[in-house]
Design a protein around this motif. Structure first.
Motif, PDB file in Angstrom:
ATOM      1  N   PRO A  59      69.681  70.160-132.811  1.00 58.50           N
ATOM      2  CA  PRO A  59      69.269  68.824-132.363  1.00 58.50           C
ATOM      3  C   PRO A  59      69.817  67.723-133.265  1.00 58.50           C
ATOM      4  O   PRO A  59      70.019  67.925-134.460  1.00 58.50           O
ATOM      5  CB  PRO A  59      67.741  68.860-132.451  1.00 58.50           C
ATOM      6  CG  PRO A  59      67.378  70.286-132.590  1.00 58.50           C
ATOM      7  CD  PRO A  59      68.560  70.999-133.160  1.00 58.50           C
ATOM      8  N   GLY A  60      70.051  66.588-132.680  1.00 58.95           N
ATOM      9  CA  GLY A  60      70.529  65.436-133.426  1.00 58.95           C
ATOM     10  C   GLY A  60      69.367  64.563-133.859  1.00 58.95           C
ATOM     11  O   GLY A  60      68.211  64.952-133.793  1.00 58.95           O
ATOM     12  N   GLY A  61      69.691  63.402-134.280  1.00 57.66           N
ATOM     13  CA  GLY A  61      68.696  62.430-134.700  1.00 57.66           C
ATOM     14  C   GLY A  61      69.323  61.058-134.697  1.00 57.66           C
ATOM     15  O   GLY A  61      70.421  60.871-134.176  1.00 57.66           O
ATOM     16  N   PRO A  62      68.642  60.114-135.293  1.00 53.60           N
ATOM     17  CA  PRO A  62      69.177  58.748-135.293  1.00 53.60           C
ATOM     18  C   PRO A  62      70.525  58.629-136.007  1.00 53.60           C
ATOM     19  O   PRO A  62      71.350  57.809-135.659  1.00 53.60           O
ATOM     20  CB  PRO A  62      68.120  57.925-136.010  1.00 53.60           C
ATOM     21  CG  PRO A  62      67.027  58.845-136.372  1.00 53.60           C
ATOM     22  CD  PRO A  62      67.363  60.217-135.937  1.00 53.60           C
ATOM     23  N   GLU A  63      70.763  59.462-136.997  1.00 54.02           N
ATOM     24  CA  GLU A  63      71.993  59.391-137.785  1.00 54.02           C
ATOM     25  C   GLU A  63      72.952  60.543-137.489  1.00 54.02           C
ATOM     26  O   GLU A  63      73.991  60.658-138.119  1.00 54.02           O
ATOM     27  CB  GLU A  63      71.643  59.432-139.272  1.00 54.02           C
ATOM     28  CG  GLU A  63      70.600  58.431-139.690  1.00 54.02           C
ATOM     29  CD  GLU A  63      71.216  57.169-140.251  1.00 54.02           C
ATOM     30  OE1 GLU A  63      72.324  57.262-140.778  1.00 54.02           O
ATOM     31  OE2 GLU A  63      70.575  56.115-140.143  1.00 54.02           O
ATOM     32  N   ARG A  64      72.583  61.415-136.553  1.00 56.06           N
ATOM     33  CA  ARG A  64      73.343  62.652-136.363  1.00 56.06           C
ATOM     34  C   ARG A  64      73.441  62.991-134.885  1.00 56.06           C
ATOM     35  O   ARG A  64      72.455  62.932-134.160  1.00 56.06           O
ATOM     36  CB  ARG A  64      72.599  63.752-137.123  1.00 56.06           C
ATOM     37  CG  ARG A  64      73.266  65.054-137.201  1.00 56.06           C
ATOM     38  CD  ARG A  64      72.506  65.975-138.124  1.00 56.06           C
ATOM     39  NE  ARG A  64      71.265  66.382-137.465  1.00 56.06           N
ATOM     40  CZ  ARG A  64      70.354  67.143-138.016  1.00 56.06           C
ATOM     41  NH1 ARG A  64      70.497  67.550-139.243  1.00 56.06           N
ATOM     42  NH2 ARG A  64      69.278  67.493-137.359  1.00 56.06           N
ATOM     43  N   ALA A  65      74.624  63.412-134.467  1.00 58.92           N
ATOM     44  CA  ALA A  65      74.841  63.813-133.067  1.00 58.92           C
ATOM     45  C   ALA A  65      74.357  65.245-132.852  1.00 58.92           C
ATOM     46  O   ALA A  65      74.288  66.037-133.791  1.00 58.92           O
ATOM     47  CB  ALA A  65      76.315  63.720-132.724  1.00 58.92           C
ATOM     48  N   LYS A 105      74.826  69.016-131.959  1.00 61.47           N
ATOM     49  CA  LYS A 105      75.975  69.903-132.133  1.00 61.47           C
ATOM     50  C   LYS A 105      75.661  71.253-131.515  1.00 61.47           C
ATOM     51  O   LYS A 105      74.512  71.658-131.431  1.00 61.47           O
ATOM     52  CB  LYS A 105      76.281  70.135-133.611  1.00 61.47           C
ATOM     53  CG  LYS A 105      76.699  68.920-134.362  1.00 61.47           C
ATOM     54  CD  LYS A 105      77.219  69.227-135.752  1.00 61.47           C
ATOM     55  CE  LYS A 105      76.303  70.075-136.580  1.00 61.47           C
ATOM     56  NZ  LYS A 105      76.763  70.284-137.961  1.00 61.47           N
ATOM     57  N   VAL A 106      76.712  71.953-131.104  1.00 65.81           N
ATOM     58  CA  VAL A 106      76.600  73.347-130.673  1.00 65.81           C
ATOM     59  C   VAL A 106      77.353  74.164-131.704  1.00 65.81           C
ATOM     60  O   VAL A 106      78.545  73.941-131.923  1.00 65.81           O
ATOM     61  CB  VAL A 106      77.186  73.550-129.259  1.00 65.81           C
ATOM     62  CG1 VAL A 106      77.115  75.019-128.866  1.00 65.81           C
ATOM     63  CG2 VAL A 106      76.442  72.694-128.249  1.00 65.81           C
ATOM     64  N   VAL A 107      76.639  75.086-132.373  1.00 65.00           N
ATOM     65  CA  VAL A 107      77.237  75.867-133.454  1.00 65.00           C
ATOM     66  C   VAL A 107      77.129  77.356-133.156  1.00 65.00           C
ATOM     67  O   VAL A 107      76.281  77.789-132.386  1.00 65.00           O
ATOM     68  CB  VAL A 107      76.563  75.561-134.812  1.00 65.00           C
ATOM     69  CG1 VAL A 107      76.732  74.099-135.177  1.00 65.00           C
ATOM     70  CG2 VAL A 107      75.102  75.943-134.809  1.00 65.00           C
ATOM     71  N   HIS A 108      78.003  78.128-133.784  1.00 67.05           N
ATOM     72  CA  HIS A 108      77.950  79.580-133.646  1.00 67.05           C
ATOM     73  C   HIS A 108      76.725  80.099-134.401  1.00 67.05           C
ATOM     74  O   HIS A 108      76.448  79.665-135.520  1.00 67.05           O
ATOM     75  CB  HIS A 108      79.228  80.212-134.196  1.00 67.05           C
ATOM     76  CG  HIS A 108      80.397  80.000-133.309  1.00 67.05           C
ATOM     77  ND1 HIS A 108      81.122  78.824-133.286  1.00 67.05           N
ATOM     78  CD2 HIS A 108      80.961  80.803-132.376  1.00 67.05           C
ATOM     79  CE1 HIS A 108      82.079  78.920-132.392  1.00 67.05           C
ATOM     80  NE2 HIS A 108      82.012  80.116-131.816  1.00 67.05           N
ATOM     81  N   LEU A 109      76.001  81.004-133.787  1.00 73.11           N
ATOM     82  CA  LEU A 109      74.777  81.536-134.360  1.00 73.11           C
ATOM     83  C   LEU A 109      75.034  82.242-135.685  1.00 73.11           C
ATOM     84  O   LEU A 109      74.292  82.076-136.638  1.00 73.11           O
ATOM     85  CB  LEU A 109      74.140  82.503-133.358  1.00 73.11           C
ATOM     86  CG  LEU A 109      72.671  82.795-133.497  1.00 73.11           C
ATOM     87  CD1 LEU A 109      71.835  81.545-133.415  1.00 73.11           C
ATOM     88  CD2 LEU A 109      72.240  83.764-132.408  1.00 73.11           C
ATOM     89  N   GLY A 153      76.926  79.229-138.179  1.00 68.11           N
ATOM     90  CA  GLY A 153      76.392  77.874-138.279  1.00 68.11           C
ATOM     91  C   GLY A 153      77.460  76.801-138.168  1.00 68.11           C
ATOM     92  O   GLY A 153      77.194  75.629-138.384  1.00 68.11           O
ATOM     93  N   ARG A 154      78.667  77.197-137.828  1.00 68.09           N
ATOM     94  CA  ARG A 154      79.779  76.256-137.714  1.00 68.09           C
ATOM     95  C   ARG A 154      80.133  76.011-136.258  1.00 68.09           C
ATOM     96  O   ARG A 154      79.943  76.875-135.414  1.00 68.09           O
ATOM     97  CB  ARG A 154      81.007  76.804-138.435  1.00 68.09           C
ATOM     98  CG  ARG A 154      80.815  76.965-139.922  1.00 68.09           C
ATOM     99  CD  ARG A 154      82.012  77.578-140.575  1.00 68.09           C
ATOM    100  NE  ARG A 154      83.223  77.281-139.813  1.00 68.09           N
ATOM    101  CZ  ARG A 154      84.437  77.470-140.252  1.00 68.09           C
ATOM    102  NH1 ARG A 154      84.643  77.968-141.427  1.00 68.09           N
ATOM    103  NH2 ARG A 154      85.477  77.197-139.501  1.00 68.09           N
ATOM    104  N   GLU A 155      80.692  74.830-135.988  1.00 72.07           N
ATOM    105  CA  GLU A 155      81.136  74.517-134.627  1.00 72.07           C
ATOM    106  C   GLU A 155      82.399  75.297-134.276  1.00 72.07           C
ATOM    107  O   GLU A 155      82.565  75.738-133.147  1.00 72.07           O
ATOM    108  CB  GLU A 155      81.409  73.024-134.481  1.00 72.07           C
ATOM    109  CG  GLU A 155      80.148  72.183-134.518  1.00 72.07           C
ATOM    110  CD  GLU A 155      80.446  70.723-134.333  1.00 72.07           C
ATOM    111  OE1 GLU A 155      80.454  70.286-133.166  1.00 72.07           O
ATOM    112  OE2 GLU A 155      80.671  70.032-135.330  1.00 72.07           O
ATOM    113  N   ALA A 156      83.287  75.459-135.238  1.00 70.12           N
ATOM    114  CA  ALA A 156      84.573  76.100-134.992  1.00 70.12           C
ATOM    115  C   ALA A 156      84.435  77.618-134.916  1.00 70.12           C
ATOM    116  O   ALA A 156      83.595  78.216-135.580  1.00 70.12           O
ATOM    117  CB  ALA A 156      85.549  75.740-136.108  1.00 70.12           C
TER     118      ALA A 156
END
Length: 64
Positions: free
Chosen positions: A32-38, A40-44, A47-50
């Protein structure tokens, strides 16, 4: 009120459909994002997007 949230109770037993990376086929999760953060979908596993390079090398070639 007793603090009972019907929506939360309904979601607690609802089966979740896993997110699968279309590039490497590994399971992912939404961070989940927040006011300062978008959001993201990360690998389980990492923990990285890539994707990890070795996972991409093993991925089936689907013509994309």
């Amino acid at each position: 009120m007793t603090g009972h949230d019907p929506a939360a109770a309904r979601d607690s037993y609802r089966p979740r459909i896993p997110l699968i990376c279309p590039r490497c086929g590994h399971e992912q999760r939404v961070v989940p994002g927040g006011p300062e953060r978008a959001i993201k979908v990360v690998h389980l596993a990492t923990g990285r997007e890539a994707c990890e390079p070795e996972d991409l090398a093993k991925a089936p070639d689907n013509g994309l």
